[in-house]
Structures are given as structure tokens and as C-alpha cells.
Write a protein that holds these residues in place. Structure first.
Motif, PDB file in Angstrom:
ATOM      1  N   PRO A  34      63.155   5.417  36.268  1.00 28.99           N
ATOM      2  CA  PRO A  34      63.810   4.241  36.838  1.00 28.99           C
ATOM      3  C   PRO A  34      63.070   2.958  36.482  1.00 28.99           C
ATOM      4  O   PRO A  34      61.856   2.914  36.474  1.00 28.99           O
ATOM      5  N   ASP A  62      68.407   2.403  36.947  1.00 28.87           N
ATOM      6  CA  ASP A  62      67.775   2.946  38.157  1.00 28.87           C
ATOM      7  C   ASP A  62      68.037   4.433  38.311  1.00 28.87           C
ATOM      8  O   ASP A  62      67.734   5.020  39.350  1.00 28.87           O
ATOM      9  N   VAL A  69      72.344  -3.504  41.863  1.00 27.00           N
ATOM     10  CA  VAL A  69      71.076  -3.950  41.296  1.00 27.00           C
ATOM     11  C   VAL A  69      71.011  -5.471  41.391  1.00 27.00           C
ATOM     12  O   VAL A  69      71.977  -6.160  41.064  1.00 27.00           O
ATOM     13  N   ALA A 108      65.229   1.826  42.492  1.00 28.74           N
ATOM     14  CA  ALA A 108      64.214   1.423  41.521  1.00 28.74           C
ATOM     15  C   ALA A 108      63.827  -0.024  41.768  1.00 28.74           C
ATOM     16  O   ALA A 108      64.605  -0.811  42.328  1.00 28.74           O
TER      17      ALA A 108
END
Length: 720
Positions: A34, A62, A69, A108
């Protein structure tokens, strides 16, 4: 290790082989890693960046579909769009040489670096400020250090060391005779060895995992020296910022909280505040907490009686004030399980739990009520103590001021013969007789009693008829003992009056006026045995001489106690006291003190002693005293007595005497009518005195009169 770096000229990417400072490109091992798949990017500046221009596409994965994200660029003039392109938000005419892109999702978190090349040359002042924190560069310097700031994520995993940045030398000519040096906390100072620098390339590496909560940034210095250690460039400041990860759960200050809310409180009343702390970076969502109630026990009358402010942690009531009734709720204590979640409450946030115990406190919304409107009791006349316990009901919380009762007598006790107190154990009213009651005076008593609480009632509640009760008390007759009047009986009598003399007449009456009873008298206590009493009439006469000087007389008063008994069934008794004030009679002869006197045989002072008179009688049967020599012949040839005052006289020698003991006769007379005299003697010791010590004879005493008689013929012979 080398890897391919993404490069772009304006918006046209190209590949170039360069050394990665941040480590190898992700994805170089099996499985998904990630974060940014490429950590370093290069961007060529050609005059300006246009608004909306896609400059370079970053690679972020990720490993969970890249949903939600979020990216943040160190320069707010740029952003990352949905296609992962770095885009200028406005026309950019001057850019920073290094841009940092921070990517974050639920799965992540990582940081990438974009180097901007081709920037126009800066003025020496601006370059100096950027490179050396305001350090002055020599005019002849042809090179300087470029130290871009470094961002490192905490809690990185092995392998180590990891490359995190690089120092550059800007020079007009090739430089091959320098080496890089790294100094400061984290390098050669505590904590030592966290960061190292490649002496040839200037690449900076981290040697182990960092903890932002321990140290959130490091300020190091980079410099170059020649091989002999002479400083060439720098030192320049290298700032390494540790990026937070959500690795700390919220922690409540206490595991259990307790709060109180008054019954009947309006909806929205604040009960308490729950506070949790998160050690993560307060500038990130990692430390942004949200509170929630996940359980209420019990869940009656509603599972949602309380609400917690998600941001502040304040617990407030949402139940109506009418339902918040302590007397009707299934319990007075509710327990809430509170969860604090970071990441602003998102699903991936870490949680901490605590318990809130809420106590519904009582207010005085119920008046106490007697269990009966009428209470009855009986009591024997002459007795005291509790006669009846009054019981009440109160629906408020026991052992509080809203429950504890205060009783008062509001009618029927004009003589204050009764009192009422609260039993602290059961809240009952203990009605007692404080002054003995008299059956002959008033047999029945009717009292009106009121009960209230220690705390005042709430405004909409009042005391009703049930808060008062009537008490009927019946007084029972008993055979009461005779009562002397007056008690004590005080009379004055002369001491030494003839035997059988009348002293006093006792008077005792029977309180039982509704009965016809006779009374008989007797002596109960006569310490000296001087008195007798007629059983029928109560007349007191002397049976022995009254002596004022007796040890049984105190302050001229003699005290005797008599008892009177009636013929009731059973018989009852009473006692009375007779106090006889004794008048003085001159029946005690005076005496002389002291009985011994000492004088030195060679003393120039012929004063022997001052003697005083004493008399057990009182004035005028005592002082003044007349003290004179005894009637023996010849005493006045050797001794002399001179009056000093009404009680004392001076004894003197007319000529010295030899060492011996002498008995001096004295006659003392008081001032009574008729006066009393006493022939007495004092012992005069004529002693030898040396060095402040007296040596006296231990032999028998000589009669002072005989001494004079013997001395007279001796003197006559000496004269022949």
C-alpha cells in the motif's frame, strides 16, 4: 539501489535513470504494497505552470480499490485530481524546488516527493535564506548546499536503513574533493544513530522506525568538508518532519465517570462531560475524536434517555422532565457505555471505552404524611420519657433532606411539658414527657403534631392535612409521696439551749388531694444525734446540746433530713431538709499561740516572742484579748508582757537568763459576756547562739516563778 524515476517536461512525462533517495520503487516484491508505487518524481519548470495544467501523474495504490483516497500537496497552488494527476490550481510563476504529496485512505498512508528543476536563478539573499536559514555566504563562494526538507512516516517497517532525502551541492564546477557530514540530535547526538548521510552522495537515510509521539521533528545540520576536515560549505539546516500514523487509541481520563441529575430536570440538562485524549497528531484526523453512547442499562422507560455531544462529550438528558421521576423510574442509577473514536468517527478509527454512571437524585416533591390521623398513649403521673412513636410515610429518597422529618407540637402544650424528636434510624417522631405530669392537675392531654422535611418542598407541592396528626395522652394516677414545704426549712437557734427545746415544726402535705391520707414523720439523717421529731405533729426538739463548734456544723449551719410517709397503698414517702443556723454562745475559753519561743542568752534584744490569742467562739465572744503574766509572785521581776494589738502581745525579758528551758505562766481573757479566761503557759528556751546556730537545752523546764524566788536570797547574800 537504482530504479526508474518518473520524469516530465511540462506535461509530457518521460523516463530517466536516476538514483532514488526514498528507497526502491514499491512493487518490487510479491504482493501489493500500500502507498505510492513511485516515491520520487521530477518536473521540469519552463517559465510557468498554467492553471488546470496536468503536470505529472502519480502512482498510488492502497491495495483496496483506492476508495476515498485523499491527497494533500505541500504547496496549496497544486492538487491531485481524480486521475491522480498533479494539477496547478492557478497560474504558477514561481514554484518551490520540492513538492510533497501526502496520500491517505482507510487502508494506506504514504508520502511522495516531486523535484522541480529548471527554476530561474534566485538572488543571493533568497538563496541564502532558503539554503542556510539566514546564514551569510562569502562573496567569493561559487557553490552552496541545497537541503530540501524531509518528511518521514512513523512506524515504518524493515528493511532499514531507508533513504529519505538527499543533499545537493550547487556548483559551477565539478566538485570531487568534498564529503558530507550530518550533525545534531538524531545523528551524533541523543538519540544517536537515527539518521545517517552518505559522505559521497549526500543521501540521508533513517536507520529504524520513528515514533512521532516521542519526537515529532528533528533539526539536523548538513555540511561539506574536505578530506582534511576543513569546512567547505554549510552548515545548512535539515528539517525532518515525522508524519503521524493513527497508532494511538483514544484513552479516557478515567475508566468510570459518575454524574448526577435532579429528577424532573428539563430536557437538555447537562449531566456530565466525558473526556478522552489521543496521543496522535492533533492537527490530523488521527486525534479528532467523536463520542457515542453504545449501551444504556437499564433501557427503561426508554433506551435513549440520554444523548452525548459527539464533539464535546457532554451527556445531556433527552427524556421528558415528567418521565424523569425518581419515584416511578425502575431504578435511580443508569449506566452508559461511552465510545470515543478517532479519525473523526470514521469506520477505520480507533476506539476507547469508558463507563458513565448517572444517578437520578431526589428533590423534595413529596410531603411526609402521617400513617394515622390519631395516635393514643398513656403515662403515669410523675414520670418522664418517650410515650409514643409517630410514624410517617415519605416517597422521597431515604436519608436525604427531602425525606428526613422534623416534628413540632403546634397546639395543646402551653406548659411545655412535652417534646418531640426525630428517630434518625427510622424517621419516626418520638413524643416524650419532659416535665412530670400531675394527675390531679390535668388527666388527659390532646396535642396537635405537624411534620415537615428538612429541605423545603418544590414550589408546586405543599403540606396537606395528612402532614398533621392528633395525639391523645391519658395520665394515670399513682400514690405520690408527701411534699415538704418549705424545703429546706431554715431556722436560727442559740447553741447550748436546754435539752428538749423546741427547734422547728415540719410541714408536709399529700399531693393526692382526691384521697384522704395521714402522714407520719421520722428522722432520716441527724449526723450529730441532736434532734428528735414528733411522728404525728412534726415538731422537732433537741435531744442533745447544740454545739456550734462541732465538726458537724459547717458555716454555722447544721443540716438534718426528715422523712414523711403516708398510709396509701403502697405507702409513699417524701423527704425534707431542716437547716439550723446556730448562734454563738461564749462557751470556749481563749488560748495562746505559739506554745514555744526561743531566745539567745547573750542577745541584746530582750524581746522573746509575740504571742497571739485564739478562740473557737465568734465575735464579740472572742477578740480583743487581754494577755498578761500569771499571778505567781516575782514574775514581773524577770518578764514583761506588752499589748501589740487587739489579738497579740509582746513577751520580753527584763534581764538575761542562762541557757535553760523556762515555763512562763500567762493569763488570757476574751471579750465575751461574761468573759472567759484561761491560765496557760508557754515554753521559753534560752539557747547559746554561735555562728547563726542555736544550741538549746534538752533538759526539763524550770518554773519561771520558782526561779525568781531562788534568785532573791542569792542576790541578798551577794550584797552582804
Amino acid at each position: 539501489m537504482s530504479s526508474v524515476k518518473k520524469c516530465v517536461i511540462l506535461s509530457r512525462p518521460y523516463k530517466c535513470n536516476v538514483a532514488l533517495v526514498g528507497g526502491q520503487e514499491d512493487g518490487g516484491h510479491d504482493g501489493c504494497s500500500p502507498g505510492f508505487q513511485v516515491k520520487r518524481y521530477q518536473l521540469l519548470f519552463s517559465g510557468s505552470f498554467q492553471k488546470g495544467q496536468a503536470l505529472v501523474q502519480v502512482e498510488f495504490d492502497d491495495c483496496a480499490g483506492n476508495e476515498d483516497v485523499q491527497f494533500e500537496v505541500s504547496d496549496p497552488s497544486f492538487f491531485v485530481d481524480g486521475d491522480l494527476n498533479l494539477v496547478a490550481q492557478q497560474d504558477v510563476l514561481q514554484s518551490q524546488p520540492v513538492l510533497f504529496i501526502h496520500g491517505l485512505s482507510a487502508h494506506a498512508e504514504d508520502t511522495a516527493q516531486v523535484e522541480v528543476t529548471g527554476l530561474p536563478a534566485q538572488s543571493p539573499h533568497t538563496l541564502r535564506d532558503f539554503l542556510g536559514g539566514g546564514q551569510t555566504l562569502p562573496f567569493r563562494s561559487k557553490r552552496s548546499l541545497l537541503i530540501p526538507p524531509v518528511i518521514v512516516t512513523e512506524n515504518q517497517r524493515a528493511p532499514f536503513p531507508r533513504k529519505i532525502g538527499k543533499s545537493h551541492v550547487i556548483s559551477k564546477e565539478k566538485l570531487g574533493n568534498h564529503i558530507f557530514r550530518l550533525t545534531g540530535p538524531g545523528a551524533d547526538q541523543h538519540p544517536k544513530g537515527l539518521f545517517t548521510i552518505d559522505i559521497d552522495t549526500g543521501e540521508v537515510s533513517v536507520s529504524r522506525s520513528l515514533d512521532r509521539e516521542a519526537i515529532d521533528s528533528y533539526q539536523l545540520e548538513v555540511s561539506t568538508t574536505d578530506f582534511a576536515g576543513n569546512l567547505i560549505e554549510g552548515p545548512a539546516l535539515l528539517v525532518i518532519t515525522v508524519i503521524d500514523q493513527n497508532d494511538n487509541r483514544p484513552i479516557f481520563k478515567e475508566l468510570s465517570y459518575t454524574g448526577e441529575v435532579l429528577e424532573g430536570s428539563p430536557t437538555g440538562t447537562t449531566v456530565m462531560r466525558m473526556t478522552a485524549l489521543d496521543a496522535d497528531d492533533p492537527g490530523t484526523d488521527n486525534a479528532v475524536l467523536r463520542y457515542n453512547i453504545v449501551r444504556q442499562s437499564p433501557d427503561k422507560p426508554s433506551p435513549n434517555m440520554f444523548y452525548i455531544d459527539a464533539e464535546r462529550g457532554d451527556i445531556v438528558t433527552i427524556i421528558s422532565n415528567k418521565l424523569l421521576d425518581r419515584e416511578t423510574l425502575p431504578t435511580t442509577t443508569y449506566e452508559l457505555e461511552i465510545v470515543a473514536k478517532d479519525m473523526a468517527g470514521s469506520e477505520v478509527g480507533l476506539t476507547g471505552t469508558a463507563t458513565a454512571t448517572i444517578i437520578i437524585t431526589d428533590k423534595n416533591d413529596h410531603a411526609p404524611e402521617f400513617t394515622h390521623t390519631l395516635f393514643e398513649a398513656h403515662v403515669f403521673e410523675g414520670s418522664t420519657g418517650v410515650v409514643v412513636n409517630l410514624t410517617v410515610d415519605d416517597r422521597d429518597d431515604p436519608d436525604t433532606g427531602a425525606w428526613r422529618a422534623i416534628y413540632s407540637i403546634i397546639k395543646g402544650d402551653p406548659t411545655l411539658s412535652f417534646k418531640i424528636q426525630t428517630n434518625p434510624d427510622n424517621n419516626e417522631g418520638m413524643l416524650s414527657v419532659s416535665k412530670p405530669l400531675d394527675y390531679e392537675a390535668k388527666a388527659p392531654h390532646t396535642l396537635l403534631i405537624k411534620v415537615e422535611n428538612e429541605d423545603p418542598l418544590v414550589p408546586d407541592v405543599g403540606y396537606g392535612p395528612s402532614s398533621t396528626a392528633t395525639v391523645h395522652i391519658r395520665v394515670l394516677d399513682i400514690n405520690e409521696g408527701p411534699v415538704f414545704f418549705p424545703d429546706p426549712l431554715v431556722v436560727s437557734r442559740m447553741e447550748n439551749i436546754p435539752l428538749g427545746s423546741f427547734v422547728a415544726s415540719l410541714n408536709a402535705t399529700d399531693p393526692d388531694i382526691l384521697q384522704v391520707q395521714s402522714i407520719r414523720y421520722a428522722v432520716l439523717r441527724d449526723p450529730a444525734g441532736w434532734l428528735s421529731v414528733s411522728p404525728v405533729t412534726g415538731a422537732v426538739n433537741t435531744s442533745a446540746p447544740l454545739d456550734r463548734e462541732s465538726p458537724y456544723v459547717h458555716d454555722n449551719k447544721y443540716t438534718a433530713v426528715f422523712i414523711a410517709t403516708d398510709n396509701g397503698s403502697p405507702p409513699a414517702t417524701g423527704t425534707g431538709t431542716l437547716v439550723i443556723h446556730l448562734e454563738d454562745y461564749n462557751d470556749n475559753a481563749p488560748y495562746v499561740v505559739p506554745s514555744i519561743a526561743r531566745v539567745c542568752e547573750d542577745a541584746h534584744d530582750m524581746n522573746v516572742a509575740i504571742v497571739g490569742g485564739r478562740d473557737k467562739d465568734l465575735p464579740p465572744n472572742a477578740a480583743p484579748f487581754k494577755i498578761e503574766l500569771g499571778k505567781q509572785l516575782g514574775l514581773d521581776k524577770t518578764w514583761k508582757v506588752t499589748r501589740v494589738n487587739s489579738t497579740h502581745s509582746q513577751v520580753m525579758l527584763l534581764h538575761p537568763l542562762k541557757m535553760a528551758n523556762y515555763q512562763l505562766p500567762l493569763l488570757i481573757t476574751d471579750s465575751g459576756v461574761p468573759p472567759l479566761s484561761n491560765n496557760t503557759e508557754i515554753k521559753v528556751q534560752v539557747c547559746v547562739c554561735k555562728k547563726n546556730k542555736m544550741h538549746c537545752s534538752s533538759g526539763p523546764s524550770h518554773r519561771a516563778g520558782l526561779l525568781v524566788l531562788l534568785a532573791t536570797p542569792l542576790l541578798a547574800l551577794l550584797c552582804l
